[in-house]
Design a protein around this motif. Structure first.
Motif, PDB file in Angstrom:
ATOM      1  N   GLU A  33     -60.229-120.333  72.729  1.00  0.00           N
ATOM      2  CA  GLU A  33     -59.911-119.428  73.891  1.00  0.00           C
ATOM      3  C   GLU A  33     -60.546-119.843  75.134  1.00  0.00           C
ATOM      4  OE1 GLU A  33     -61.568-115.641  73.206  1.00  0.00           O
ATOM      5  OE2 GLU A  33     -59.630-115.015  71.942  1.00  0.00           O
ATOM      6  N   GLU A  34     -61.807-120.617  75.051  1.00  0.00           N
ATOM      7  CA  GLU A  34     -62.283-121.383  76.133  1.00  0.00           C
ATOM      8  C   GLU A  34     -61.252-122.401  76.480  1.00  0.00           C
ATOM      9  OE1 GLU A  34     -66.660-122.995  78.072  1.00  0.00           O
ATOM     10  OE2 GLU A  34     -66.537-122.254  75.893  1.00  0.00           O
ATOM     11  N   PHE A  35     -61.000-123.351  75.464  1.00  0.00           N
ATOM     12  CA  PHE A  35     -60.475-124.768  75.519  1.00  0.00           C
ATOM     13  C   PHE A  35     -58.681-124.402  76.229  1.00  0.00           C
ATOM     14  CE2 PHE A  35     -57.581-127.799  73.599  1.00  0.00           C
ATOM     15  CZ  PHE A  35     -57.960-128.918  74.386  1.00  0.00           C
ATOM     16  N   ASN A  36     -58.482-123.246  75.520  1.00  0.00           N
ATOM     17  CA  ASN A  36     -57.298-123.208  76.009  1.00  0.00           C
ATOM     18  C   ASN A  36     -57.042-122.708  77.238  1.00  0.00           C
ATOM     19  OD1 ASN A  36     -56.142-123.937  73.490  1.00  0.00           O
ATOM     20  ND2 ASN A  36     -55.869-121.638  72.876  1.00  0.00           N
ATOM     21  N   SER A  37     -58.080-121.853  78.092  1.00  0.00           N
ATOM     22  CA  SER A  37     -58.214-121.536  79.392  1.00  0.00           C
ATOM     23  C   SER A  37     -58.371-122.560  80.083  1.00  0.00           C
ATOM     24  CB  SER A  37     -59.307-120.532  79.375  1.00  0.00           C
ATOM     25  OG  SER A  37     -59.548-120.125  80.739  1.00  0.00           O
ATOM     26  N   TRP A  38     -59.041-123.549  79.760  1.00  0.00           N
ATOM     27  CA  TRP A  38     -59.455-124.677  80.582  1.00  0.00           C
ATOM     28  C   TRP A  38     -58.240-125.420  80.725  1.00  0.00           C
ATOM     29  CZ3 TRP A  38     -58.552-129.929  78.863  1.00  0.00           C
ATOM     30  CH2 TRP A  38     -59.214-130.910  79.632  1.00  0.00           C
ATOM     31  N   ARG A  39     -57.324-125.945  79.466  1.00  0.00           N
ATOM     32  CA  ARG A  39     -56.140-126.388  79.735  1.00  0.00           C
ATOM     33  C   ARG A  39     -55.027-125.608  80.628  1.00  0.00           C
ATOM     34  NH1 ARG A  39     -53.574-129.419  75.796  1.00  0.00           N
ATOM     35  NH2 ARG A  39     -51.709-127.791  76.025  1.00  0.00           N
ATOM     36  N   ALA A  40     -54.962-124.459  80.763  1.00  0.00           N
ATOM     37  CA  ALA A  40     -54.363-123.847  81.646  1.00  0.00           C
ATOM     38  C   ALA A  40     -54.622-123.840  83.274  1.00  0.00           C
ATOM     39  CB  ALA A  40     -54.357-122.282  81.281  1.00  0.00           C
ATOM     40  N   SER A  41     -56.024-123.862  83.347  1.00  0.00           N
ATOM     41  CA  SER A  41     -56.508-124.143  84.503  1.00  0.00           C
ATOM     42  C   SER A  41     -55.940-125.475  85.054  1.00  0.00           C
ATOM     43  CB  SER A  41     -57.963-123.989  84.664  1.00  0.00           C
ATOM     44  OG  SER A  41     -58.538-125.027  83.955  1.00  0.00           O
ATOM     45  N   ARG A  42     -55.692-126.381  84.332  1.00  0.00           N
ATOM     46  CA  ARG A  42     -55.359-127.548  84.749  1.00  0.00           C
ATOM     47  C   ARG A  42     -53.752-127.917  84.716  1.00  0.00           C
ATOM     48  NH1 ARG A  42     -60.124-127.286  84.089  1.00  0.00           N
ATOM     49  NH2 ARG A  42     -61.889-128.741  84.838  1.00  0.00           N
ATOM     50  N   GLY A  43     -53.032-126.937  84.234  1.00  0.00           N
ATOM     51  CA  GLY A  43     -51.555-126.829  84.322  1.00  0.00           C
ATOM     52  C   GLY A  43     -50.977-127.763  82.989  1.00  0.00           C
ATOM     53  N   MET A  44     -51.919-127.627  82.189  1.00  0.00           N
ATOM     54  CA  MET A  44     -51.479-128.466  80.880  1.00  0.00           C
ATOM     55  C   MET A  44     -50.379-127.656  80.185  1.00  0.00           C
ATOM     56  SD  MET A  44     -54.861-130.216  79.650  1.00  0.00           S
ATOM     57  CE  MET A  44     -55.727-131.530  80.742  1.00  0.00           C
ATOM     58  N   ASN A  45     -49.262-128.122  79.492  1.00  0.00           N
ATOM     59  CA  ASN A  45     -48.416-127.504  78.906  1.00  0.00           C
ATOM     60  C   ASN A  45     -48.737-127.604  77.358  1.00  0.00           C
ATOM     61  OD1 ASN A  45     -46.703-126.625  81.180  1.00  0.00           O
ATOM     62  ND2 ASN A  45     -45.970-128.638  81.267  1.00  0.00           N
ATOM     63  N   GLY A  46     -47.964-127.085  76.559  1.00  0.00           N
ATOM     64  CA  GLY A  46     -47.987-127.229  74.775  1.00  0.00           C
ATOM     65  C   GLY A  46     -48.944-125.951  74.427  1.00  0.00           C
ATOM     66  N   PRO A  47     -48.881-126.114  73.134  1.00  0.00           N
ATOM     67  CA  PRO A  47     -49.554-124.774  72.387  1.00  0.00           C
ATOM     68  C   PRO A  47     -50.830-124.516  72.489  1.00  0.00           C
ATOM     69  CG  PRO A  47     -48.969-126.461  70.793  1.00  0.00           C
ATOM     70  CD  PRO A  47     -48.349-127.113  72.005  1.00  0.00           C
ATOM     71  N   GLY A  48     -51.786-125.802  72.872  1.00  0.00           N
ATOM     72  CA  GLY A  48     -53.098-125.603  72.853  1.00  0.00           C
ATOM     73  C   GLY A  48     -53.781-125.545  71.417  1.00  0.00           C
ATOM     74  N   ALA A  49     -55.195-124.903  71.319  1.00  0.00           N
ATOM     75  CA  ALA A  49     -55.828-124.729  70.161  1.00  0.00           C
ATOM     76  C   ALA A  49     -55.427-123.617  69.333  1.00  0.00           C
ATOM     77  CB  ALA A  49     -57.214-124.728  70.561  1.00  0.00           C
ATOM     78  N   GLU A  50     -55.358-123.663  68.182  1.00  0.00           N
ATOM     79  CA  GLU A  50     -55.189-122.317  67.260  1.00  0.00           C
ATOM     80  C   GLU A  50     -56.245-121.494  67.526  1.00  0.00           C
ATOM     81  OE1 GLU A  50     -52.787-121.380  65.275  1.00  0.00           O
ATOM     82  OE2 GLU A  50     -51.174-123.107  65.356  1.00  0.00           O
ATOM     83  N   LEU A  51     -55.965-120.198  67.282  1.00  0.00           N
ATOM     84  CA  LEU A  51     -57.256-119.294  67.421  1.00  0.00           C
ATOM     85  C   LEU A  51     -57.732-118.778  66.305  1.00  0.00           C
ATOM     86  CD1 LEU A  51     -55.649-116.833  70.162  1.00  0.00           C
ATOM     87  CD2 LEU A  51     -57.295-118.645  70.659  1.00  0.00           C
ATOM     88  N   THR A  52     -57.010-119.172  65.322  1.00  0.00           N
ATOM     89  CA  THR A  52     -57.339-118.560  63.690  1.00  0.00           C
ATOM     90  C   THR A  52     -57.956-119.851  62.972  1.00  0.00           C
ATOM     91  OG1 THR A  52     -55.252-119.267  62.935  1.00  0.00           O
ATOM     92  CG2 THR A  52     -55.668-116.733  63.631  1.00  0.00           C
ATOM     93  N   TRP A  53     -59.104-119.629  62.449  1.00  0.00           N
ATOM     94  CA  TRP A  53     -59.587-120.411  61.230  1.00  0.00           C
ATOM     95  C   TRP A  53     -60.299-119.677  60.119  1.00  0.00           C
ATOM     96  CZ3 TRP A  53     -64.542-120.143  58.982  1.00  0.00           C
ATOM     97  CH2 TRP A  53     -64.738-121.707  58.444  1.00  0.00           C
TER      98      TRP A  53
END
Length: 248
Positions: free
Chosen positions: A209-229
């Motif tokens: 969640e933190e990684f995906n939030s960081w990606r979004a804050s920089r305008g990065m597209n794509g699915p990001g990291a899976e939340l499940t493990w």
């Protein structure tokens, strides 16, 4: 007595690529480590498709080698699944670096060949699993730098890394890194395998969640990291019949 005393069952694969729904397993290793020592079992598999040159450059297996000497996928995949689920059913943790990749790819391969998935065999979620990558991200959250297996071997001073990117060497290194993490963060040793599994589920989600939030804050597209493990919410794999006519 701690889970660190064993037994532990390490698992790793080398593959045709990094798409868990479409790529194939080329080699696999299962390594049991307990008080009596370490026992290694490996598989070379004919994946049924061309092995890309980029993948061969990493693990060293060519299409010709796999076709000439590899086992039929359904046979090898069944043996691997039995080894893992037998351990899990007995309460033995399966240890894998970036476990969600290898376990998700294995399940996709099992579905592709009409074989039961790991969870289907167990009649329960795949657990307990221990992933040194998840633990290192959680316990050494602010350490800078990459976190590949080779990187963590350097961080935790694991010296025998000459043969990394062969499945058996990677499993042994993964088990060594895990032992070093447990020594560095002794509170992990006090958890039961089930509690440690649950800790990693929460730790991975928090990181993702933190990684995906960081990606979004920089305008990065794509699915990001899976939340499940340790499983991924991936689409079902195609069957062998579905892919028979696909180009290499």
């Amino acid at each position: 007595m701690s889970w660190t005393d064993g037994p532990l069952l390490g698992f790793d694969t080398e593959t045709t690529g990094v798409d868990v729904t479409r790529d194939r397993i080329v080699t696999a290793a299962v390594v049991r480590r307990d008080a009596a020592g370490t026992v290694v079992r490996t598989w070379l598999i004919d994946p049924g498709i061309e092995i890309p040159a980029a993948a061969t450059a990493i693990h060293g297996i060519t299409t010709a080698q796999a076709r000439a000497h590899g086992a039929a996928p359904a046979v090898a995949l069944e043996e691997i699944a039995v080894a893992l689920t037998t351990a899990l059913a007995a309460g033995t943790p399966v240890v894998a670096f970036n476990a969600s990749f290898d376990l998700s790819l294995l399940d996709a391969e099992l579905r592709r060949h009409g074989l039961p998935t790991l969870a289907g065999r167990l009649g329960a979620p795949v657990s307990p699993v221990i992933d040194p990558l998840v633990l290192d991200r959680s316990e050494a959250r602010y350490r800078r730098g990459k976190r590949t297996l080779a990187d963590l071997c350097a961080v935790y001073q694991i010296s025998d890394t000459a043969n990394l990117h062969s499945a058996d060497a990677d499993v042994v290194a993964t088990l060594d890194v895990l032992a070093a993490i447990a020594a560095s963060f002794p509170h992990l040793r006090e958890l039961t395998p089930d509690a440690l599994h649950a800790h990693q589920v929460a730790a991975h989600r928090a990181w993702a969640e933190e990684f995906n939030s960081w990606r979004a804050s920089r305008g990065m597209n794509g699915p990001g990291a899976e939340l499940t493990w340790p499983g991924r919410d991936a689409a079902p794999a195609e069957t062998v019949a579905d892919t028979a006519a696909l180009p290499a």
